[in-house]
Motif scaffolding. Structure first.
Motif, PDB file in Angstrom:
ATOM      1  N   LEU A   1       0.842  -1.193   0.000  1.00  0.00           N
ATOM      2  CA  LEU A   1       0.000   0.000   0.000  1.00  0.00           C
ATOM      3  C   LEU A   1       0.879   1.245   0.000  1.00  0.00           C
ATOM      4  CD1 LEU A   1      -2.641  -1.004   2.709  1.00  0.00           C
ATOM      5  CD2 LEU A   1      -2.874  -1.173   0.224  1.00  0.00           C
ATOM      6  N   GLU A   2       0.309   2.371  -0.407  1.00  0.00           N
ATOM      7  CA  GLU A   2       0.994   3.653  -0.321  1.00  0.00           C
ATOM      8  C   GLU A   2       0.040   4.669   0.288  1.00  0.00           C
ATOM      9  OE1 GLU A   2       2.408   4.693  -4.211  1.00  0.00           O
ATOM     10  OE2 GLU A   2       4.294   3.608  -3.935  1.00  0.00           O
ATOM     11  N   PHE A   3       0.608   5.625   1.021  1.00  0.00           N
ATOM     12  CA  PHE A   3      -0.190   6.631   1.704  1.00  0.00           C
ATOM     13  C   PHE A   3       0.426   8.007   1.464  1.00  0.00           C
ATOM     14  CE2 PHE A   3       0.184   2.700   4.111  1.00  0.00           C
ATOM     15  CZ  PHE A   3      -1.132   2.256   4.141  1.00  0.00           C
ATOM     16  N   ASP A   4      -0.418   9.020   1.447  1.00  0.00           N
ATOM     17  CA  ASP A   4       0.120  10.375   1.326  1.00  0.00           C
ATOM     18  C   ASP A   4       0.957  10.722   2.550  1.00  0.00           C
ATOM     19  OD1 ASP A   4      -0.059  13.241   0.116  1.00  0.00           O
ATOM     20  OD2 ASP A   4      -0.586  13.466   2.230  1.00  0.00           O
ATOM     21  N   THR A   5       0.403  10.456   3.733  1.00  0.00           N
ATOM     22  CA  THR A   5       1.063  10.810   4.991  1.00  0.00           C
ATOM     23  C   THR A   5       1.109   9.599   5.905  1.00  0.00           C
ATOM     24  OG1 THR A   5       0.275  13.087   4.819  1.00  0.00           O
ATOM     25  CG2 THR A   5       0.997  12.339   6.999  1.00  0.00           C
ATOM     26  N   VAL A   6       2.297   9.279   6.376  1.00  0.00           N
ATOM     27  CA  VAL A   6       2.476   8.139   7.273  1.00  0.00           C
ATOM     28  C   VAL A   6       2.909   8.628   8.642  1.00  0.00           C
ATOM     29  CG1 VAL A   6       3.980   6.168   7.763  1.00  0.00           C
ATOM     30  CG2 VAL A   6       2.990   6.438   5.482  1.00  0.00           C
TER      31      VAL A   6
END
Length: 970
Positions: A557-562
């Motif tokens: 998965l990828e996220f804008d803000t982690v």
């Protein structure tokens, strides 16, 4: 002629401008004239404050202008430097300081810089400019297009922008006006060589280095070279990646190529196996598969949960215990094989802990059997059996992305699917492996060797095109520290960012409790990553959100803000040793440290834009001198700023992302916040389906009018009438009728069901139903109609009918013809044939070693061969019993045994002799003499009989003498 590339935002802007194709046509006219150096409209060149390159403007029409630059870049086909016109933007004349097409991001800030010099006039045609202006513009163009082929230039188009190439009006019309194809992106020379190579390739590279781009263009190149060749396969583990590549490929080849559906397959590995099995009559319901999320729900209820992370146990079961076993007749490594695995193959779980892991595996397997479910390795093994049995050589090109996620058995499956001289492309990133106990490049090369395939070229991609260069630098530095602490040399394939754009990682010093206060409203692009399942469950409850993941879950998965929370706390002692006294690390601690570094790397690379590192106490790890340049400490309030918005459309978009990725719990939350009740219900239904709650899922799909899925799920739980109602809704009368008949079976109306099956020509089902009510002739007739492969079934029913008619002799003979010997015996025993019955009884007594009864029954059965055989055994048995009774002074019993022997075998000499001795013990001397005389009649040379008779005579002589003396005394 100058080559032209367009910024993707410009392409998107032109495609969205669908009210009229006038702007699209005028833009192409402008670009085409610039390509051919024949532009006659308004033209201006500018110098901007702080920007070294000239910025050019060309008039498209009275309202719009084209913003472009001249950039030196390597041509993919040759690797040689040439000059490109790079279309940066399309601007409105009335808003010179605003962009009409380009999204305003930090990498576009230079377009807004102050103009410090300008030559030319955008409003005037070229011919209306002064000679001086034209000379200056022409000189500038010559300078822009001039280059020394012997000079090493920086590639000015190499970066995180996917420039799109346009070379002809045909491409322009397809991509911009008709929009049935995409413009190809400008790939690097290295990517081009890999995409067009005919060799087998193993491509290594970290996240963002272009592995998937090469995979995409390798498929495209193969299609261009052999458009009607045999089938090609793109396969990966992650459904998000597969969907993305499929969409990009279809856009590149254009929607006017329907044949590609047949020759190009884009599948997850799971879907590949399901399709192969389904096409050959083996149906596995996807909802019955147990994946990591389902496994984790089971695992948290086990006693050993505190000892081992769920992802680690899952990997041991999936990749090692089951995935390493290539023997298709065996489902897994046995305990001994698992315990004895070498350090290279199995380097996470120490030997003393493998017994526990194997016990968990057994419990898990029992659970699968109990629930009648399967996991991906079970599915793979079943598919591979079929591939080998049917010799399915399907693909002349296989492109496998994320190869590091596949178990050895899955790699073997891909190899088996290749045609002769097939081409294979495998791409992967070992740094994104959670567990270092599974995949290895060397093992993959060995698979090629074992199958006598051309050994693949090993290539590496080193340029990282991720937009956030700062985070790439941080991830690389983590890798460097890893190799330093483990006393290993740094691998060559660590990627380098092509841009340092983006924010540095932020570290905030705050307690876990403060998360509840400050992160009580997560945004759709946010994700909180934690190290343990316990922390995940705790924060999900506290924050009332599902957007909290373990790092293992978040992979892919990828996220804008982690928000990476308290990463180092879980293995604090291990980190303390590694950072302060690395030389003291024990060998069995190093695999655990590798796991920690892998997790940290994966966590960092999940962030597309912002990484917030949330720690109660800032870890010593971050104090490394090289790392300090890649992070900055922030207060909590600052960390919460600059996140992606939380409007309904943002939640909706993120919900679609999670739905595609099959993260249904997160999709439910996103759709709920977007207000999309339909999608929320769909996600909830799919979550229930995944958890095995099929009836509940089916009821929701009914609400959504998704009749087909609802019907299939009702069938899973044998709710046949509900399933029939759903099939009726979509007009599938055949499946409706089948379910209605299944309902008749369910309520045990077998004859009605049988007749209904027969009516719709489902003869196999009809035959089975007729058998339930013992309508054997009808069943036989149906088996006959079902086809030749059911001839045996037909024969059985015909024999059953003979039994019903009490034709036992005939039935028995028919059973014998088809080698159903138990059935034959049953029929003879029901018949009036006493000879046959005696034979079967005799065999039963023989098995029980009841020799006497066996002997008697074989006589009745007229089996002289067996009579002779059993007589010998019976005599031997009676002789032993008689002697034992004689020795025990059970004379009468002994006499019975010896009498029986002589009855069965009148010429058996030891029988007479032993009966004589028994009679002597009973003082029946004349009887004993008689037995001896009989024995001597049979064999006059039988010495034992003379001896016995002599003993009797002695006894009698003695008695006579004693009697004579007694008479004399009187």
């Amino acid at each position: 002629m100058v080559s032209v590339v367009l910024h993707p935002d410009v392409v998107e802007f032109l495609r969205k401008n669908t009210t009229s194709d006038r702007l699209q046509l005028e833009t192409w006219d402008c670009i085409n004239k610039l390509k051919q150096r024949q532009f006659t409209g308004g033209l201006r060149v500018k110098r901007l404050q702080g920007v070294s390159k000239r910025v050019w403007e060309a008039r498209i029409n009275r309202g719009s202008r084209l913003i472009f630059t001249y950039n030196k870049s390597r041509r993919p086909e040759t690797g040689e430097i040439e000059v490109y016109i790079a279309v940066q933007d399309i601007c409105d004349h009335d808003h010179l300081n605003q962009t009409a097409a380009r999204v305003r991001t930090p990498d576009a800030e230079w377009l807004y810089a102050e103009t410090i010099e300008a030559v030319g006039n955008i409003e005037s045609n070229w011919i209306d400019l002064s000679i001086e202006e034209r000379n200056r513009i022409e000189f500038s163009q010559l300078e822009e297009e001039d280059y020394n082929p012997n000079f090493i230039y920086k590639d000015e188009l190499l970066g995180n922008i996917q420039w799109q190439v346009v070379e002809s009006p045909t491409e322009w019309y397809q991509a911009i006006i008709n929009q049935d194809a995409d413009l190809p992106i400008k790939i690097t020379a290295e990517e081009y060589r890999l995409a067009t190579s005919r060799n087998n390739i193993l491509l290594k590279g970290s996240a963002g280095t272009g592995k998937t781009t090469v995979a995409l263009y390798r498929l495209l190149h193969d299609y261009q070279q052999n458009p009607h060749h045999s089938q090609r396969l793109y396969v990966a583990y992650n459904p998000l990646l597969v969907n993305n590549v499929r969409e990009q490929f279809y856009k590149l080849v254009g929607s006017h190529n329907p044949e590609i559906d047949h020759i190009f397959h884009f599948k997850t590995f799971r879907q590949l196996c399901l399709d192969i099995l389904r096409e050959h009559g083996q149906n596995y319901s996807p909802e019955d598969e147990v994946d990591f999320q389902v496994f984790e729900q089971w695992y948290i209820r086990q006693r050993e949960i505190k000892k081992y992370p769920s992802a680690l146990v899952w990997d041991q079961i999936r990749s090692i215990i089951k995935g390493l076993q290539l023997n298709l007749q065996v489902g897994c490594l046995n305990q001994e094989e698992y315990n004895n695995l070498s350090h290279k193959c199995q380097n996470i779980i120490a030997g003393e802990h493998r017994i526990t892991i194997y016990r968990l595996f057994n419990q898990y397997q029992n659970k699968l059997r109990q629930d009648k479910r399967f996991d991906e390795i079970d599915l793979t093994r079943q598919a591979l059996r079929l591939i080998v049995q049917r010799n399915l050589k399907l693909y002349h090109l296989i492109v496998c992305d994320e190869v590091q996620d596949l178990a050895t058995l899955q790699l073997e499956t891909l190899i088996q699917l290749t045609t002769h001289q097939a081409n294979l492309y495998f791409a992967g990133d070992l740094h994104q492996m959670i567990s270092p106990s599974g995949f290895d490049w060397k093992n993959l090369t060995n698979i090629f060797h074992n199958h006598q395939l051309t050994i693949p070229e090993e290539k590496e991609l080193k340029n990282n095109f991720r937009s956030v260069g700062e985070l790439v630098n941080l991830a690389n530095q983590v890798l460097k520290i890893r190799y330093h602490l483990l006393f290993k040399s740094l691998p060559r394939n660590i990627s380098q960012p092509v841009s340092n754009y983006g924010e540095k990682a932020r570290i905030v010093k705050a307690s876990l409790n403060e998360i509840q206060t400050y992160l009580n409203q997560l945004h759709p692009g946010d994700a909180i990553l934690v190290r343990t399942d316990e922390d995940k469950e705790h924060l999900r409850v506290v924050l009332k959100s599902s957007l909290i993941f373990t790092i293992e879950e978040a992979k892919g998965l990828e996220f804008d803000t982690v928000f990476l929370v308290n990463f180092f706390q879980y293995r604090s002692e291990l980190w303390h040793t590694a950072l302060n006294t690395p030389a003291r690390l024990k060998e069995n601690e190093k695999p655990a440290l590798i796991l920690e570094f892998n997790l940290l790397y994966v966590a960092i690379t999940r962030a597309r834009r912002i990484l917030n590192i949330w720690e109660a106490e800032i870890s010593q790890f971050w104090q490394d001198g090289e790392l300090k340049a890649h992070w900055e400490q922030k207060d909590i309030q600052t960390v919460l700023e600059n996140r992606v918005g939380s409007q309904q459309k943002d939640w909706q978009q993120r919900g679609e992302y999670y739905l595609t990725a099959e993260f249904y719990l997160q999709a439910i939350e996103c759709f709920k916040k977007s207000g999309d009740q339909i999608k929320e219900k769909e996600s909830r239904a799919k979550l229930l389906q995944k958890e095995g709650s099929y009836k509940e899922a089916a009821n929701i799909f009914v609400e959504l009018a998704n009749w087909q899925v609802a019907a299939q799920l009702f069938q899973q739980v044998e709710q046949w009438q509900d399933a029939a109602n759903c099939w009726q809704k979509i007009g599938n009368l055949q499946k409706q009728r089948c379910c209605e008949i299944k309902h008749l079976e369910c309520i045990e109306k077998w004859q009605d069901a049988a007749q209904a099956w027969e009516y719709i020509e489902k003869y196999e089902d009809a035959a089975k139903a007729f058998e339930k009510v013992q309508k054997w002739l009808e069943a036989a007739n149906c088996w006959q109609k079902a086809g030749k492969k059911y001839q045996q079934n037909q024969k059985i029913c015909e024999i059953r009918y003979l039994e019903v008619e009490n034709k036992w002799d005939e039935a028995a003979q028919e059973w014998r013809k088809i080698r159903r010997l138990d059935e034959e015996e049953r029929c003879w025993m029901n018949s009036n044939n006493e000879v046959k019955k005696a034979g079967y009884r005799a065999r039963g007594f023989e098995r029980q070693k009841n020799w006497l009864l066996a002997y008697e029954q074989y006589i009745i059965a007229e089996r002289e061969d067996k009579v002779q055989e059993i007589r010998v055994k019976l005599v031997e048995n009676l002789m032993i019993a008689g002697k034992e009774n004689l020795e025990a002074k059970n004379y009468q019993s002994a006499l019975v045994d010896f009498n029986k022997i002589l009855e069965i075998s009148p010429d058996y000499l030891p029988g007479y002799l032993n009966r004589a001795w028994t009679k002597i013990r009973q003082e029946n001397y004349f009887g004993a003499i008689e037995d001896c005389n009989q024995a001597l009649k049979i064999n006059p040379e039988y010495a034992d009989a003379y001896y016995c008779r002599g003993q009797v005579y002695q006894i009698l002589s003695k008695q006579d003498i004693e009697k004579a003396m007694l008479i004399r005394q009187r």
